[in-house]
Design a protein around this motif. Sequence first.
Motif, PDB file in Angstrom:
ATOM      1  N   ILE A   1      72.806 -37.641 -65.516  1.00  0.00           N
ATOM      2  CA  ILE A   1      71.643 -37.266 -64.691  1.00  0.00           C
ATOM      3  C   ILE A   1      70.374 -37.911 -65.250  1.00  0.00           C
ATOM      4  N   THR A   2      70.201 -37.830 -66.567  1.00  0.00           N
ATOM      5  CA  THR A   2      69.003 -38.411 -67.203  1.00  0.00           C
ATOM      6  C   THR A   2      68.947 -39.917 -66.963  1.00  0.00           C
ATOM      7  N   GLU A   3      70.085 -40.561 -67.113  1.00  0.00           N
ATOM      8  CA  GLU A   3      70.127 -42.020 -66.948  1.00  0.00           C
ATOM      9  C   GLU A   3      69.917 -42.436 -65.501  1.00  0.00           C
ATOM     10  N   GLN A   4      70.256 -41.514 -64.558  1.00  0.00           N
ATOM     11  CA  GLN A   4      70.012 -41.830 -63.142  1.00  0.00           C
ATOM     12  C   GLN A   4      68.500 -41.943 -62.889  1.00  0.00           C
ATOM     13  N   VAL A   5      67.734 -41.059 -63.549  1.00  0.00           N
ATOM     14  CA  VAL A   5      66.284 -41.044 -63.350  1.00  0.00           C
ATOM     15  C   VAL A   5      65.632 -42.233 -64.066  1.00  0.00           C
ATOM     16  N   ALA A   6      65.966 -42.414 -65.327  1.00  0.00           N
ATOM     17  CA  ALA A   6      65.347 -43.477 -66.131  1.00  0.00           C
ATOM     18  C   ALA A   6      66.397 -44.043 -67.091  1.00  0.00           C
TER      19      ALA A   6
ATOM     20  N   VAL B   1      51.203 -37.311 -78.581  1.00  0.00           N
ATOM     21  CA  VAL B   1      52.090 -38.420 -78.968  1.00  0.00           C
ATOM     22  C   VAL B   1      51.632 -38.937 -80.334  1.00  0.00           C
ATOM     23  N   LEU B   2      52.586 -39.159 -81.226  1.00  0.00           N
ATOM     24  CA  LEU B   2      52.241 -39.594 -82.597  1.00  0.00           C
ATOM     25  C   LEU B   2      51.615 -40.986 -82.580  1.00  0.00           C
ATOM     26  N   PRO B   3      50.715 -41.236 -83.531  1.00  0.00           N
ATOM     27  CA  PRO B   3      50.078 -42.561 -83.593  1.00  0.00           C
ATOM     28  C   PRO B   3      51.133 -43.660 -83.692  1.00  0.00           C
ATOM     29  N   GLY B   4      50.922 -44.732 -82.971  1.00  0.00           N
ATOM     30  CA  GLY B   4      51.831 -45.886 -83.041  1.00  0.00           C
ATOM     31  C   GLY B   4      52.994 -45.814 -82.068  1.00  0.00           C
ATOM     32  N   VAL B   5      53.136 -44.672 -81.401  1.00  0.00           N
ATOM     33  CA  VAL B   5      54.256 -44.548 -80.448  1.00  0.00           C
ATOM     34  C   VAL B   5      53.777 -45.021 -79.077  1.00  0.00           C
ATOM     35  N   GLY B   6      54.431 -46.062 -78.579  1.00  0.00           N
ATOM     36  CA  GLY B   6      54.017 -46.633 -77.294  1.00  0.00           C
ATOM     37  C   GLY B   6      54.850 -46.115 -76.138  1.00  0.00           C
ATOM     38  N   LEU B   7      54.624 -46.683 -74.981  1.00  0.00           N
ATOM     39  CA  LEU B   7      55.392 -46.285 -73.798  1.00  0.00           C
ATOM     40  C   LEU B   7      56.861 -46.619 -74.014  1.00  0.00           C
ATOM     41  N   PRO B   8      57.771 -45.745 -73.560  1.00  0.00           N
ATOM     42  CA  PRO B   8      59.197 -45.985 -73.781  1.00  0.00           C
ATOM     43  C   PRO B   8      59.720 -47.133 -72.921  1.00  0.00           C
ATOM     44  N   ALA B   9      60.729 -47.821 -73.461  1.00  0.00           N
ATOM     45  CA  ALA B   9      61.335 -48.927 -72.720  1.00  0.00           C
ATOM     46  C   ALA B   9      61.952 -48.433 -71.415  1.00  0.00           C
ATOM     47  N   SER B  10      62.443 -47.191 -71.430  1.00  0.00           N
ATOM     48  CA  SER B  10      63.123 -46.674 -70.225  1.00  0.00           C
ATOM     49  C   SER B  10      62.168 -46.607 -69.033  1.00  0.00           C
ATOM     50  N   LEU B  11      60.866 -46.485 -69.302  1.00  0.00           N
ATOM     51  CA  LEU B  11      59.910 -46.381 -68.185  1.00  0.00           C
ATOM     52  C   LEU B  11      59.971 -47.600 -67.269  1.00  0.00           C
ATOM     53  N   SER B  12      60.233 -48.754 -67.867  1.00  0.00           N
ATOM     54  CA  SER B  12      60.238 -49.975 -67.052  1.00  0.00           C
ATOM     55  C   SER B  12      61.480 -50.035 -66.160  1.00  0.00           C
TER      56      SER B  12
ATOM     57  N   GLY C   1      68.271 -45.507 -69.949  1.00  0.00           N
ATOM     58  CA  GLY C   1      67.848 -45.737 -71.329  1.00  0.00           C
ATOM     59  C   GLY C   1      67.138 -44.546 -71.956  1.00  0.00           C
ATOM     60  N   ARG C   2      66.750 -43.555 -71.119  1.00  0.00           N
ATOM     61  CA  ARG C   2      65.968 -42.424 -71.639  1.00  0.00           C
ATOM     62  C   ARG C   2      66.787 -41.548 -72.582  1.00  0.00           C
ATOM     63  N   TRP C   3      68.078 -41.406 -72.294  1.00  0.00           N
ATOM     64  CA  TRP C   3      68.923 -40.511 -73.101  1.00  0.00           C
ATOM     65  C   TRP C   3      68.908 -40.923 -74.574  1.00  0.00           C
ATOM     66  N   ALA C   4      68.953 -42.237 -74.808  1.00  0.00           N
ATOM     67  CA  ALA C   4      68.994 -42.726 -76.190  1.00  0.00           C
ATOM     68  C   ALA C   4      67.633 -42.587 -76.875  1.00  0.00           C
ATOM     69  N   GLU C   5      66.571 -42.397 -76.092  1.00  0.00           N
ATOM     70  CA  GLU C   5      65.225 -42.330 -76.681  1.00  0.00           C
ATOM     71  C   GLU C   5      64.854 -40.912 -77.134  1.00  0.00           C
ATOM     72  N   VAL C   6      65.531 -39.912 -76.595  1.00  0.00           N
ATOM     73  CA  VAL C   6      65.078 -38.529 -76.816  1.00  0.00           C
ATOM     74  C   VAL C   6      66.092 -37.715 -77.623  1.00  0.00           C
TER      75      VAL C   6
END
Length: 217
Positions: free
Chosen positions: A128-133, A201-212, A135-140
């Motif tokens: 379900i998570t991967e359907q939405v975005a 969001v912690l300093p240095g943490v950018g937008l996740p790759a899954s967003l793209s 790559g997100r599952w591996a990020e969280v």
Amino acid sequence: MSSFPLTPRNQVHRLPKRASYDRDQIYGILDQTFLCHAGFQVEGQVYVIPTIYGRREDTIYMHGSAASRMLKELAKGFDACVTVTLLDGMVLARSAFHHSVNYRSVVLFGQARALTDPGEKSAALEIITEQVAPGRWAEVRGPNEKELKATSVLAMPIDSASAKVRTGGPIDDEEDYTLPVWAGVVPVRMAAGTPADDGRVLPGVGLPASLSRARFL
Ligand SMILES: Cc1cc2nc3c(=O)[nH]c(=O)nc-3n(C[C@H](O)[C@H](O)[C@H](O)COP(=O)(O)OP(=O)(O)OC[C@H]3O[C@@H](n4cnc5c(N)ncnc54)[C@H](O)[C@@H]3O)c2cc1C
């Protein structure tokens, strides 16, 4: 089997030239989004509830709170109906009557069952998570035991399905083409706005790759 068999349940009667029962086409539409509406009946009252899904092979997965009536009812294994709609355009005609919409939509039929094995549940939540975005599952952080217990997860094998697709411009009555009225198609699509972080969001943490890769972009 490359097409879903025609049955009294899934056969499109109204404008059958727009129908398709082709599995690849139906799954292609399912894989464009993650929003569906699940329909079920409780004591003669029909409910149609919006929810998120994920598809893997011939099964769709839905999840929610363990307290969800929708999931409890669907888990009883009655014949359920799930629909998915992609709105592609507003079709503006010269007459009110011939206004229409361009769309790709799918109607699915099946009997859902609740997943109880924690491994199976977690695998379905990943789908379900991967359907939405993707790559997100591996990020969280994945769900822990308590979170899995608090979550109901359903699997609904797709027994039967149909797709219906409208494309193209308005089809006006010949005499209406003399009217001084604009007619045509306005494309429509779901679009995401600019991401806004939550302020923690912690300093240095950018937008996740899954967003793209997200299906809401
Ligand atoms: C965004 C959108 C807007 C629409 N707006 C309207 C509207 O305003 N008025 C209107 O009458 N219709 C509208 N439609 C079409 C509508 O979804 C139905 O196809 C139509 O109303 C015929 O319904 P029915 O019950 O007579 O279908 P039938 O042809 O009797 O349905 C029989 C079977 O065909 C399949 N089927 C029917 N419709 C669809 C579908 N859309 N997608 C996939 N399978 C389908 C199902 O398996 C269903 O069980 C819209 C569709 C979309 C996607």
